[in-house]
Each structure stands twice: as structure tokens, then as C-alpha cells.
Design an enzyme around this catalytic site. Structure first.
Site, mmCIF file in Angstrom:
data_model
loop_
_atom_site.group_PDB
_atom_site.id
_atom_site.type_symbol
_atom_site.label_atom_id
_atom_site.label_comp_id
_atom_site.label_asym_id
_atom_site.label_seq_id
_atom_site.Cartn_x
_atom_site.Cartn_y
_atom_site.Cartn_z
ATOM 1 N N PRO A 2 1.044 -1.138 0.199
ATOM 2 C CA PRO A 2 0.017 0.041 0.027
ATOM 3 C C PRO A 2 0.984 1.171 -0.177
ATOM 4 O O PRO A 2 1.983 1.289 0.791
ATOM 5 C CB PRO A 2 -0.625 -0.225 1.233
ATOM 6 C CG PRO A 2 -0.689 -1.662 1.529
ATOM 7 C CD PRO A 2 0.415 -2.103 1.222
ATOM 8 N N GLU A 3 0.344 2.196 -0.863
ATOM 9 C CA GLU A 3 1.301 3.550 -0.914
ATOM 10 C C GLU A 3 0.437 4.520 -0.320
ATOM 11 O O GLU A 3 -0.776 4.274 0.061
ATOM 12 C CB GLU A 3 1.513 3.645 -2.352
ATOM 13 C CG GLU A 3 2.584 2.631 -2.924
ATOM 14 C CD GLU A 3 2.881 2.705 -4.379
ATOM 15 O OE1 GLU A 3 3.084 3.908 -4.786
ATOM 16 O OE2 GLU A 3 2.973 1.762 -5.305
#
Length: 299
Positions: A2-3
Site C-alpha cells: 500500500p502506498e
């Protein structure tokens, strides 16, 4: 992993449900999650405290609790946070129990996610100062600031973008998307970008992240929001994961290469590969190999 858009999507879903609630209990079932602190130590520090705010810094989700206690979560590769999951997750590592009867589960099959405790705002800020650079959706992220950062880097621009000490929250997906939008090859040295290229890259980073937020993140493997719903940004990729498919601009097949140790997607017509720079030694050899002009020819 996840960014920024994925973590911000989680924060936006959770904040209305947990802010103002009391974290009645924290149950840490995997000691690795908060090592070197023991799970019991972390649980004792946060239990019974009201959640004053749920915040984000880069890829970290920050629980700001009363009495200036901060719990900072990083999902890493496969971590997810599930709110009142209807079926118990198979890889639950941490359980948050709130005073209204709701619960939140940190599920993480590969066990890379972490929990960090900071006692006081000063400790929290010192933690992030050592790890994270500017927020790319914040007011301090300007084209001039980005240009100044590139002047100090000898790394290829893809590696530069992935360095969290430079930009907080940009990862592999959004780096690829931004470089394609800016028409910059991922192997071009960051310090060799012109001011115009840096300005284009700045705008492309912001646009890619904002589009990811609008789509509630990208779900390629594990990402889900706290209700278990996947994001849809993967359906809007301009370049990432599109190896062999025609470029959306010029039609040339998208290539996959390695940059900064990561699978990287590029159109080498729209993003021209940088030419090798001539070294002084090579220039000397080239000059020495040329035939000398005779005096008669030069007269």
C-alpha cells in the site's frame, strides 16, 4: 505494498468510526509486530485512551491518543485493517477493541507490517524526521523543492522517487505512473533532469496520487479498505503492469525492466532512454584515435 493513496483511503474510512472512541484493549498476538517492544508494553501504553485523531504520514497510519501517545502502523506488503470483519481473518496479528463494542483487526499473511510507539509529539516527530521526506500532496511539495532534491541525487529517477527520505508515500505503482505522465525514462539520473522535466514530474506525481485517491487505491494483490472492498485504480493504469500491451499514447508495446530493484514499466518511445554520458577518458581515447592532420593539409 500500500502506498499513499491506499493508506489515505484506509484513514478516511476509519476516522469517522474511531475518532472520539476509547481504545479499550489492544491485543498483540504476534510479538514480531512491535519488536523490540513487547506486545504487553504497547498494549498497556495505549489501552483506555481516547482516539483524538487518526492521521497519516507517508505510508504510516498514526493513532494520536490522549496524553500525547502515538501508535504508528505500517502495513508493509500484505497488511490490511478490517473493521468488524464478518469472518475471522486467517492471519490476524493485532486486535483493536473499542468501547462501543466494535473491533479492528490487523491481518497480515507475510507478517511484515509493524507497530511503533512514540511517547510524546517530540518523539513522534523525531521518528518521522529520520525516515520520511516531504509529503507530495502537502503545501511544501513544490516544483522548486523537487528540483533542489534532484540536484543532490546521483540515483536514477525511479530510485529517487522510491526513496522515502525524499518523498513520503510514493511507491512502485505511482512512480511508474508519474514518470510515464512526465515522459521521463525511469533510468534517467535524477540530477540530469531539466527544470522543465522536474516541473512536469512534480505535476505528474500529484496527478497520479490524486487519481489513485479518487479510485480509492489500487488492489493488485492484497489491498482492501476496512470494509474489505477493493480499490479500482488498477483499472486506470496508464503504464504499470501493462507489459506487452500497446502504449496508450503511441501504440508501441510497453516494456518491463528493472529499476531500483523493482519491476518497472515503460514506453521507450514516449519515455526515451537516456544516452550514456561521455566520460573524459572516453573522449581522450576518441581524440587520440583520429588521424593527425598534416601541416600541408592545414595550410
Amino acid at each position: 505494498m500500500p502506498e499513499l493513496p491506499e493508506v489515505e483511503t484506509i484513514r478516511r474510512h476509519l476516522a469517522p468510526r474511531v475518532e472520539g472512541r476509547v481504545l479499550a484493549r489492544l491485543e498483540v498476538s504476534d510479538a514480531r509486530w512491535c519488536r523490540p517492544l513487547a506486545g504487553e508494553e504497547v498494549a498497556a501504553a495505549v489501552a483506555g485512551r481516547r482516539v483524538e485523531a487518526l492521521e497519516r504520514r507517508g505510508k504510516y497510519l498514526i493513532w494520536a491518543l490522549e496524553d500525547d501517545i502515538h501508535l504508528m502502523l505500517h502495513l508493509r506488503m500484505t497488511g490490511t485493517l478490517l473493521f468488524d470483519p464478518p469472518v475471522p481473518p486467517r492471519h490476524a496479528r493485532v486486535r483493536f477493541a473499542f468501547d462501543d463494542g466494535h473491533e479492528l483487526i490487523f491481518d497480515d499473511p507475510r507478517r511484515f507490517g509493524t507497530g511503533e510507539l512514540a511517547l510524546g509529539t517530540e518523539a513522534r516527530e523525531a521518528f518521522f524526521a529520520a525516515r520520511l521526506g516531504v509529503e507530495p500532496l502537502g503545501p511544501d511539495f513544490t516544483s522548486a523543492h523537487l528540483y533542489a532534491l534532484t540536484r543532490l541525487s546521483r540515483a536514477p529517477v525511479k530510485a529517487f522517487l522510491l526513496d522515502q527520505r525524499k518523498l513520503a508515500g510514493v511507491g512502485n505503482i505511482y512512480a511508474d505512473e508519474a514518470l510515464f505522465r512526465a515522459r521521463i525514462h525511469p533510468l534517467r539520473p535524477a540530477r540530469r533532469l531539466s527544470r522543465g522535466q522536474v516541473a512536469a514530474l512534480h505535476d505528474a506525481i500529484v496527478a497520479s496520487l490524486e487519481e489513485g485517491l479518487a479510485a480509492k487505491g489500487a488492489s493488485i494483490d492484497d489491498f482492501r479498505d476496512p470494509d474489505g472492498v477493493q480499490g479500482s485504480f488498477q483499472d486506470r493504469f496508464l503504464i504499470h503492469l501493462r507489459v506487452g500491451e500497446p502504449c496508450l499514447v503511441c501504440g508501441r508495446p510497453v516494456r518491463k525492466l528493472r529499476a531500483a530493484g523493482r519491476g518497472t514499466y515503460v514506453c521507450e518511445r514516449c519515455q526515451p532512454r537516456p544516452r550514456p554520458r561521455r566520460t573524459a577518458q572516453a573522449a581522450t581515447r576518441r581524440s587520440a584515435s583520429r588521424p593527425a592532420r598534416s601541416a600541408a593539409a592545414s595550410s
